[in-house]
Design a protein around this motif. Sequence first.
Motif, mmCIF file in Angstrom:
data_model
loop_
_atom_site.group_PDB
_atom_site.id
_atom_site.type_symbol
_atom_site.label_atom_id
_atom_site.label_comp_id
_atom_site.label_asym_id
_atom_site.label_seq_id
_atom_site.Cartn_x
_atom_site.Cartn_y
_atom_site.Cartn_z
ATOM 1 N N ALA A 1 0.831 -1.209 0.000
ATOM 2 C CA ALA A 1 0.000 0.000 0.000
ATOM 3 C C ALA A 1 0.862 1.255 0.000
ATOM 4 O O ALA A 1 0.569 2.228 -0.703
ATOM 5 C CB ALA A 1 -0.942 -0.010 1.205
ATOM 6 N N LEU A 2 1.941 1.251 0.759
ATOM 7 C CA LEU A 2 2.851 2.392 0.771
ATOM 8 C C LEU A 2 3.472 2.579 -0.618
ATOM 9 O O LEU A 2 3.602 3.701 -1.109
ATOM 10 C CB LEU A 2 3.944 2.191 1.824
ATOM 11 N N ASN A 3 3.827 1.491 -1.260
ATOM 12 C CA ASN A 3 4.388 1.559 -2.609
ATOM 13 C C ASN A 3 3.400 2.222 -3.573
ATOM 14 O O ASN A 3 3.765 3.100 -4.346
ATOM 15 C CB ASN A 3 4.758 0.160 -3.101
ATOM 16 N N TRP A 4 2.142 1.819 -3.513
ATOM 17 C CA TRP A 4 1.139 2.422 -4.403
ATOM 18 C C TRP A 4 0.949 3.899 -4.094
ATOM 19 O O TRP A 4 0.745 4.711 -4.991
ATOM 20 C CB TRP A 4 -0.185 1.684 -4.329
ATOM 21 N N GLY A 5 1.030 4.274 -2.830
ATOM 22 C CA GLY A 5 0.939 5.687 -2.481
ATOM 23 C C GLY A 5 2.080 6.488 -3.087
ATOM 24 O O GLY A 5 1.881 7.591 -3.606
ATOM 25 N N TYR B 1 -4.226 5.463 -6.135
ATOM 26 C CA TYR B 1 -2.981 5.025 -5.515
ATOM 27 C C TYR B 1 -2.642 5.841 -4.275
ATOM 28 O O TYR B 1 -2.159 5.307 -3.276
ATOM 29 C CB TYR B 1 -1.830 5.071 -6.513
ATOM 30 N N VAL B 2 -2.894 7.139 -4.317
ATOM 31 C CA VAL B 2 -2.654 7.989 -3.146
ATOM 32 C C VAL B 2 -3.571 7.575 -2.000
ATOM 33 O O VAL B 2 -3.134 7.478 -0.844
ATOM 34 C CB VAL B 2 -2.823 9.479 -3.496
ATOM 35 N N VAL B 3 -4.834 7.296 -2.297
ATOM 36 C CA VAL B 3 -5.772 6.870 -1.252
ATOM 37 C C VAL B 3 -5.320 5.546 -0.641
ATOM 38 O O VAL B 3 -5.375 5.359 0.578
ATOM 39 C CB VAL B 3 -7.217 6.775 -1.811
#
Length: 81
Positions: free
Chosen positions: A18-22, A54-56
């Motif tokens: 999830a951090l990677n997508w952010g 991705y930010v969400v």
Amino acid sequence: MKMSVMDWIVWVLIFVGALNWGLVGLFKFDLVNSITSGSVTYTGNLTTFGEIVYVVIGLAALWSLVSMFMKSGGGSGNMPS
């Protein structure tokens, strides 16, 4: 609630993903690929909607981290045994 070793492994994998997508959504920076390839990697073009999604997802990872430590009183007592 005490987390098992498997719970911790799964949580870390989900958090890193999830951090990677952010990071992809905010900076077009692919952390996982950069770590595994040994060089800094940036992604291609994303739509505005894709960037928002991705930010969400990244914000959800941060929220999960903060809420996990707030509920556990600073993280003590929830380490796997």
